[in-house]
Scaffold this motif. Sequence first.
Motif, PDB file in Angstrom:
ATOM      1  N   TYR A 121       5.149  -1.957 -40.982  1.00 45.16           N
ATOM      2  CA  TYR A 121       7.210  -2.107 -40.693  1.00 45.16           C
ATOM      3  C   TYR A 121       7.819  -1.870 -39.149  1.00 45.16           C
ATOM      4  O   TYR A 121       7.347  -0.731 -38.453  1.00 45.16           O
ATOM      5  CB  TYR A 121       7.611  -1.398 -41.615  1.00 45.16           C
ATOM      6  CG  TYR A 121       6.661  -1.043 -42.915  1.00 45.16           C
ATOM      7  CD1 TYR A 121       8.153  -2.356 -44.218  1.00 45.16           C
ATOM      8  CD2 TYR A 121       5.252  -0.836 -43.235  1.00 45.16           C
ATOM      9  CE1 TYR A 121       7.063  -2.230 -45.112  1.00 45.16           C
ATOM     10  CE2 TYR A 121       5.791  -0.884 -44.090  1.00 45.16           C
ATOM     11  CZ  TYR A 121       5.852  -2.147 -45.561  1.00 45.16           C
ATOM     12  OH  TYR A 121       4.949  -2.331 -46.748  1.00 45.16           O
ATOM     13  N   SER A 145      11.537  -1.976 -37.075  1.00 46.03           N
ATOM     14  CA  SER A 145      13.587  -2.405 -37.239  1.00 46.03           C
ATOM     15  C   SER A 145      14.132  -3.004 -35.725  1.00 46.03           C
ATOM     16  O   SER A 145      13.109  -2.665 -34.963  1.00 46.03           O
ATOM     17  CB  SER A 145      13.848  -1.199 -37.461  1.00 46.03           C
ATOM     18  OG  SER A 145      13.832  -0.398 -36.365  1.00 46.03           O
ATOM     19  N   LEU A 162      14.221  -5.320 -41.512  1.00 51.24           N
ATOM     20  CA  LEU A 162      13.340  -4.898 -40.590  1.00 51.24           C
ATOM     21  C   LEU A 162      12.536  -5.809 -41.310  1.00 51.24           C
ATOM     22  O   LEU A 162      12.231  -6.888 -42.473  1.00 51.24           O
ATOM     23  CB  LEU A 162      12.437  -4.045 -42.450  1.00 51.24           C
ATOM     24  CG  LEU A 162      14.362  -2.739 -42.774  1.00 51.24           C
ATOM     25  CD1 LEU A 162      13.451  -1.496 -43.620  1.00 51.24           C
ATOM     26  CD2 LEU A 162      13.795  -1.433 -40.915  1.00 51.24           C
ATOM     27  N   ARG A 192      11.050 -10.484 -43.991  1.00 54.93           N
ATOM     28  CA  ARG A 192      12.122 -10.219 -42.866  1.00 54.93           C
ATOM     29  C   ARG A 192      13.416 -10.218 -43.284  1.00 54.93           C
ATOM     30  O   ARG A 192      13.465 -10.875 -44.190  1.00 54.93           O
ATOM     31  CB  ARG A 192      12.084 -10.407 -41.788  1.00 54.93           C
ATOM     32  CG  ARG A 192      13.273 -10.716 -41.039  1.00 54.93           C
ATOM     33  CD  ARG A 192      13.516 -11.303 -39.753  1.00 54.93           C
ATOM     34  NE  ARG A 192      11.939 -11.916 -38.313  1.00 54.93           N
ATOM     35  CZ  ARG A 192      10.980 -12.603 -37.963  1.00 54.93           C
ATOM     36  NH1 ARG A 192      11.301 -13.745 -39.306  1.00 54.93           N
ATOM     37  NH2 ARG A 192      10.259 -12.671 -37.957  1.00 54.93           N
ATOM     38  N   VAL A 251      18.562  -5.436 -43.133  1.00 50.37           N
ATOM     39  CA  VAL A 251      19.498  -3.557 -43.079  1.00 50.37           C
ATOM     40  C   VAL A 251      20.436  -4.232 -43.716  1.00 50.37           C
ATOM     41  O   VAL A 251      21.391  -2.643 -43.753  1.00 50.37           O
ATOM     42  CB  VAL A 251      19.228  -2.972 -42.114  1.00 50.37           C
ATOM     43  CG1 VAL A 251      17.490  -3.434 -41.592  1.00 50.37           C
ATOM     44  CG2 VAL A 251      20.486  -4.040 -41.527  1.00 50.37           C
ATOM     45  N   PHE A 310      13.971   4.389 -39.157  1.00 51.98           N
ATOM     46  CA  PHE A 310      13.973   4.031 -40.652  1.00 51.98           C
ATOM     47  C   PHE A 310      12.840   4.922 -41.420  1.00 51.98           C
ATOM     48  O   PHE A 310      11.691   5.515 -40.352  1.00 51.98           O
ATOM     49  CB  PHE A 310      13.584   2.612 -41.364  1.00 51.98           C
ATOM     50  CG  PHE A 310      12.798   1.956 -40.878  1.00 51.98           C
ATOM     51  CD1 PHE A 310      11.518   2.015 -41.436  1.00 51.98           C
ATOM     52  CD2 PHE A 310      12.942   1.139 -39.218  1.00 51.98           C
ATOM     53  CE1 PHE A 310      10.336   1.510 -40.969  1.00 51.98           C
ATOM     54  CE2 PHE A 310      11.334   0.817 -39.180  1.00 51.98           C
ATOM     55  CZ  PHE A 310      10.072   1.076 -40.154  1.00 51.98           C
ATOM     56  N   VAL A 316      16.714   3.259 -44.520  1.00 51.39           N
ATOM     57  CA  VAL A 316      17.053   2.734 -42.964  1.00 51.39           C
ATOM     58  C   VAL A 316      18.310   2.638 -42.409  1.00 51.39           C
ATOM     59  O   VAL A 316      19.408   3.059 -43.680  1.00 51.39           O
ATOM     60  CB  VAL A 316      17.034   1.650 -42.777  1.00 51.39           C
ATOM     61  CG1 VAL A 316      17.816   0.672 -43.726  1.00 51.39           C
ATOM     62  CG2 VAL A 316      17.514   1.209 -41.074  1.00 51.39           C
TER      63      VAL A 316
END
Length: 343
Positions: free
Chosen positions: A258, A260, A267, A283, A286, A294, A305
């Motif tokens: 994962y 950010s 994410l 995808r 957030v 996160f 997050v």
Amino acid sequence: MKVLIGGYTKNASEGIYSLPFSDQDEQARLGQAKNIIKIAGPTYFQKDGDLLFAIDKPNDQEGGISVFKLSNERYEKVDTFLTPGSSPAYVGINPQKHLLYTANYHTGIISVFRYNEAGKLTLLDTDTHTAKTLGPRPEQVDGAHPHFFDETPAGNLVCCDLGNDTVDFYRLNADNKLEHLATYHNEAGFGTRHIVFSKDGHYFYVAGELSSKINVVKFDENSWEFENIATYSTIPVDWDQHNSAAAIRISSDGRFIYVSNRGNDTLTVFAVKSDHTLKLIQRISVFGEFPRDFNWDKSEKYVVVANQNTNNATLYLRNSEDGMLTPIQHDIAVPEGTRVVFD
């Protein structure tokens, strides 16, 4: 259970906040954020039991680390280590060895500390990164920028340098001195930021802040041989606005990665295939802006997050079988968040 979130204190934030967490699958919720530690700029922090180690920027002249100990449900400061200039950007920890690692983006200095049961810090050694292979991007031309310093699977140390586009490996020897072991070079302009390792310890995955990419690398922690396997974008191919990748995490089973995206404000989720290459599987928004960090709980069932620019956080339910995230709560008020820790 609760979630701790800290970050910048340029506007409304007063330091580190605690949010109560109720574990109820799809009905899980984060409660109201409450300030528990008043501190300037705790953009990263780590915990070891009742001890909390936070970045501290008390004034314009110096920065460093402050240590807090939980006693009678209140955190009290027990030690501070400050140096001239900016505060670090990252704090790593080994609770078993009682070691703390810091990377200072602005001064170029990486440091190793020992701490005792009371939280008192002792500086063991430092190393200063210099301009050796600076990348071409504007964020790189002013010098080395260590952005991560922590342990490898074999117990060595690893530093990601955004300015030099490098991953540097070290050993802390018997005299508690840092010895440089090897360097892996990312492509020019990659903006090497954070790193995670495969479960078997033979591969690492590097997040490039400036390139919005993940580089998959096979390596041998004895011979220090490196093999560049593949590189993947964390953002859509048609994204033409600013983006900077930030945090990267790998599930404990080694099956999912994962990352950010600040700008694309998502994410991105990859499945790790049997040959350690990656497959994009999700995808997801957030529901805010500029997600720097996160994190998940010990079971890796819940993900939170923090969105720095919109002063909010988002809670997801994570499916451990397929790696997918499902948002179950957003618009959780918390100011200027850049670091998330389940407690």
